[in-house]
Design a protein around this motif. Structure first.
Motif, PDB file in Angstrom:
ATOM      1  N   UNK A  18       0.723  -1.116   0.045  1.00  0.00           N
ATOM      2  CA  UNK A  18       0.059  -0.075  -0.093  1.00  0.00           C
ATOM      3  C   UNK A  18       0.966   1.077  -0.038  1.00  0.00           C
ATOM      4  N   UNK A  19       1.902   1.107   0.874  1.00  0.00           N
ATOM      5  CA  UNK A  19       2.676   2.515   0.936  1.00  0.00           C
ATOM      6  C   UNK A  19       3.515   2.604  -0.151  1.00  0.00           C
ATOM      7  N   UNK A  20       4.008   1.421  -0.782  1.00  0.00           N
ATOM      8  CA  UNK A  20       5.046   1.479  -1.661  1.00  0.00           C
ATOM      9  C   UNK A  20       4.100   2.158  -3.141  1.00  0.00           C
ATOM     10  N   UNK A  21       2.852   1.750  -3.169  1.00  0.00           N
ATOM     11  CA  UNK A  21       1.896   2.383  -4.447  1.00  0.00           C
ATOM     12  C   UNK A  21       1.956   3.947  -4.264  1.00  0.00           C
ATOM     13  N   UNK A  22       1.836   4.346  -3.050  1.00  0.00           N
ATOM     14  CA  UNK A  22       1.640   5.759  -2.945  1.00  0.00           C
ATOM     15  C   UNK A  22       3.059   6.523  -3.235  1.00  0.00           C
ATOM     16  N   UNK A  23       4.202   6.090  -2.687  1.00  0.00           N
ATOM     17  CA  UNK A  23       5.548   6.336  -3.204  1.00  0.00           C
ATOM     18  C   UNK A  23       5.684   6.181  -4.695  1.00  0.00           C
ATOM     19  N   UNK A  24       5.375   5.021  -5.173  1.00  0.00           N
ATOM     20  CA  UNK A  24       5.448   4.987  -6.712  1.00  0.00           C
ATOM     21  C   UNK A  24       4.840   6.043  -7.426  1.00  0.00           C
ATOM     22  N   UNK A  25       3.552   6.278  -6.925  1.00  0.00           N
ATOM     23  CA  UNK A  25       2.976   7.406  -7.637  1.00  0.00           C
ATOM     24  C   UNK A  25       3.370   8.860  -7.795  1.00  0.00           C
ATOM     25  N   UNK A  26       4.213   9.072  -6.569  1.00  0.00           N
ATOM     26  CA  UNK A  26       4.803  10.251  -6.509  1.00  0.00           C
ATOM     27  C   UNK A  26       5.616  10.627  -7.702  1.00  0.00           C
ATOM     28  N   UNK A  27       6.313   9.554  -8.474  1.00  0.00           N
ATOM     29  CA  UNK A  27       6.980   9.794  -9.633  1.00  0.00           C
ATOM     30  C   UNK A  27       8.321  10.195  -9.303  1.00  0.00           C
ATOM     31  N   UNK A  28       8.729  10.066  -8.062  1.00  0.00           N
ATOM     32  CA  UNK A  28       9.988  10.614  -7.486  1.00  0.00           C
ATOM     33  C   UNK A  28      10.831   9.313  -7.099  1.00  0.00           C
ATOM     34  N   UNK A  30      14.047   8.948  -6.411  1.00  0.00           N
ATOM     35  CA  UNK A  30      14.836   8.914  -5.168  1.00  0.00           C
ATOM     36  C   UNK A  30      13.916   9.124  -3.988  1.00  0.00           C
ATOM     37  N   UNK A  31      12.792   9.736  -3.873  1.00  0.00           N
ATOM     38  CA  UNK A  31      11.964   9.499  -2.539  1.00  0.00           C
ATOM     39  C   UNK A  31      11.638   7.824  -2.441  1.00  0.00           C
ATOM     40  N   UNK A  32      11.117   7.412  -3.492  1.00  0.00           N
ATOM     41  CA  UNK A  32      10.729   5.827  -3.538  1.00  0.00           C
ATOM     42  C   UNK A  32      11.741   5.083  -3.049  1.00  0.00           C
ATOM     43  N   UNK A  33      13.069   5.259  -3.429  1.00  0.00           N
ATOM     44  CA  UNK A  33      14.055   4.462  -2.882  1.00  0.00           C
ATOM     45  C   UNK A  33      14.501   4.742  -1.548  1.00  0.00           C
ATOM     46  N   UNK A  36      11.792   3.101   0.450  1.00  0.00           N
ATOM     47  CA  UNK A  36      11.821   1.649   0.574  1.00  0.00           C
ATOM     48  C   UNK A  36      13.176   1.281   1.603  1.00  0.00           C
ATOM     49  N   UNK A  37      14.024   2.133   1.594  1.00  0.00           N
ATOM     50  CA  UNK A  37      15.143   1.738   2.477  1.00  0.00           C
ATOM     51  C   UNK A  37      15.054   1.859   3.795  1.00  0.00           C
ATOM     52  N   UNK A  38      14.166   2.749   4.328  1.00  0.00           N
ATOM     53  CA  UNK A  38      13.527   2.937   5.760  1.00  0.00           C
ATOM     54  C   UNK A  38      12.690   2.312   5.928  1.00  0.00           C
ATOM     55  N   UNK A  39      11.942   1.444   5.448  1.00  0.00           N
ATOM     56  CA  UNK A  39      10.796   0.490   5.637  1.00  0.00           C
ATOM     57  C   UNK A  39      11.292  -0.685   6.766  1.00  0.00           C
ATOM     58  N   UNK A  40      10.713  -0.681   7.598  1.00  0.00           N
ATOM     59  CA  UNK A  40      10.925  -1.628   8.734  1.00  0.00           C
ATOM     60  C   UNK A  40       9.733  -2.471   9.245  1.00  0.00           C
ATOM     61  N   UNK A  41       8.634  -2.508   8.603  1.00  0.00           N
ATOM     62  CA  UNK A  41       7.514  -3.488   8.926  1.00  0.00           C
ATOM     63  C   UNK A  41       6.620  -2.616   9.431  1.00  0.00           C
ATOM     64  N   UNK A  42       5.590  -3.332  10.288  1.00  0.00           N
ATOM     65  CA  UNK A  42       4.684  -2.584  10.931  1.00  0.00           C
ATOM     66  C   UNK A  42       5.273  -1.990  12.050  1.00  0.00           C
ATOM     67  N   UNK A  43       4.774  -0.915  12.684  1.00  0.00           N
ATOM     68  CA  UNK A  43       4.831  -0.021  13.713  1.00  0.00           C
ATOM     69  C   UNK A  43       3.815  -0.485  14.900  1.00  0.00           C
ATOM     70  N   UNK A  44       4.107  -1.444  15.474  1.00  0.00           N
ATOM     71  CA  UNK A  44       3.287  -1.879  16.467  1.00  0.00           C
ATOM     72  C   UNK A  44       3.723  -1.583  17.818  1.00  0.00           C
ATOM     73  N   UNK A  45       2.695  -0.859  18.512  1.00  0.00           N
ATOM     74  CA  UNK A  45       3.129  -0.407  19.841  1.00  0.00           C
ATOM     75  C   UNK A  45       3.112  -1.786  21.055  1.00  0.00           C
ATOM     76  N   UNK A  46       3.450  -1.230  22.171  1.00  0.00           N
ATOM     77  CA  UNK A  46       3.487  -2.278  23.173  1.00  0.00           C
ATOM     78  C   UNK A  46       2.215  -2.849  23.594  1.00  0.00           C
ATOM     79  N   UNK A  47       1.084  -1.795  23.329  1.00  0.00           N
ATOM     80  CA  UNK A  47      -0.395  -2.227  24.061  1.00  0.00           C
ATOM     81  C   UNK A  47      -1.296  -2.572  22.882  1.00  0.00           C
ATOM     82  N   UNK A  48      -0.915  -3.367  21.868  1.00  0.00           N
ATOM     83  CA  UNK A  48      -1.686  -3.916  20.727  1.00  0.00           C
ATOM     84  C   UNK A  48      -0.982  -5.019  20.140  1.00  0.00           C
TER      85      UNK A  48
END
Length: 87
Positions: A18-28, A30-33, A36-48
């Motif tokens: 989902x997030x990749x499709x938004x980045x790709x739609x930007x047409x940028x 460098x931003x996409x790369x 993508x390099x910063x992606x580390x999966x779901x950001x789950x907190x301790x309470x969920x």
């Protein structure tokens, strides 16, 4: 689909798509790369749990989709396909 089967691993893959499709739609490339390099999966907190997080995340994805769609209908083609697989 992933939420209906309580498959959080598959949901995590769809979440990234989902997030990749938004980045790709930007047409940028460098931003996409960069993002993508910063992606580390779901950001789950301790309470969920993964399933609780996925449910909230899916609701947020729908809100993001609706906002993008209001701006430009063409941007949302790929993101809608991913959202349909999430449920």
């Amino acid at each position: 689909e992933a939420l209906a089967h309580q498959d959080s691993s598959h949901y995590a893959d769809l979440n990234q798509s989902f997030h990749y499709e938004i980045w790709k739609a930007s047409g940028n490339t460098k931003l996409n790369n960069l993002l993508g390099g910063l992606w580390n999966g779901l950001s789950i907190g301790l309470q969920s749990t993964e399933l609780e997080y996925a449910t909230v995340s899916h609701r947020e994805h729908l809100q993001i989709f609706e906002s993008l769609h209001r701006i430009n209908e063409n941007i949302t083609d790929g993101t809608m396909k991913v959202i349909e697989l999430e449920i």
